[in-house]
Design a protein around this motif. Structure first.
Motif: not given
Length: 268
Positions: A19-20, A34-39, A47-50, A75-76
């Motif tokens: 999990q990441a 994010a792409k590789v993690a999701y794959d 993915a979290v955007t500040a 998530q933001i």
């Protein structure tokens, strides 16, 4: 090491994590992560955007679109580095305080949601530049899979292109605070002024650029080979008028052209 091997190593890192949570800005580096993690992990990657005044609204929109394209949950959150005088006074290690705020916000979120790892988009090239933010992230236990595998910025773009990501050649877009000389106080108004100026020039068709701000002066940096074209093809009076509407008094063009990290020269 071959690019294919590096990509396999990157996948293996995520497989071990299970999990990441990804510190995801929407830039080409964190988007590849994010792409590789999701794959590899599917919905076990987040993915979290500040969001803060130092992020262009257009960058947030890009981040949302890219995350949706990849399919990763997104998530933001808000960060509050502008409330920290250690950040707004703009010392040479400003990025340290920015990344401290980011990871002090992300780490409790990860713990609360059951993610054992927070990862970022730091690549192998970043380790050779002056990046005090990397230290702040490390101190808080964040991992940098691209750097761990030795993937450079050029390789990030190559892998992104091979994976069919349409933004593989997206220009680098560091936070707006990087437009000010060290020691000049950063305010929300100044960040917005720079942001509006850069968006205006992008809408005219100029992509890889910076508007540096020093006092009431704007200094436009373009790739050296584009400077002549800019002077000949742009209505300079319109540019000056617009910049003055944004709050600048003087508008200049950097004859040397755009160069990443130019403000760090004073450190040498």
């Amino acid at each position: 090491m071959m690019l294919v091997e590096k990509l396999e190593q990157l996948k293996a890192i995520f497989a071990q994590m299970n999990q990441a949570l990804i510190a995801y800005s929407g830039g080409v580096d964190s988007t590849l992560v994010a792409k590789v993690a999701y794959d590899v992990l599917g919905d076990r990657a987040l993915a979290v955007t500040a969001v803060s005044p130092s992020l262009l609204p257009e960058e947030l929109e890009d981040a949302k679109i890219q995350a949706a394209t990849i399919g990763i949950p997104h998530q933001i959150i808000a960060t509050h580095e502008m409330e920290n005088p250690n950040y707004t006074s703009n010392p040479v290690n400003r990025c340290y305080f920015c990344k401290s705020e980011l990871h002090d916000t992300l780490k409790p979120l990860a713990v609360e949601m059951g993610y054992p790892y927070v990862v970022d988009g730091v690549n192998a090239d970043d380790l050779h530049d002056y990046r005090p933010g990397i230290q702040a992230a490390k101190e808080r236990g964040a991992r940098s899979p691209l750097a761990e595998v030795g993937i450079t910025k050029a390789e990030v773009r190559q892998i992104s292109q091979q994976l069919g990501l349409p933004w593989w050649d997206k220009p680098a877009q560091p936070c707006l605070s990087s437009r000010f000389p060290y020691g000049e106080e950063i305010t929300v108004a100044k960040l917005q002024r720079v942001g509006r100026a850069e968006i205006f020039l992008r809408k005219l068709g100029w992509q890889n650029l910076r508007v540096r701000s020093e006092g009431d002066t704007a200094r436009i940096e373009l790739p050296p080979e584009k400077i002549k074209d800019f002077v000949l093809s742009t209505d300079l009076n319109t540019v000056v008028t617009k910049f003055q509407e944004f709050g600048f008094i003087y508008v200049t063009l950097d004859l040397e052209g755009y160069s990443s990290g130019k403000l760090n020269r004073v450190l040498k």
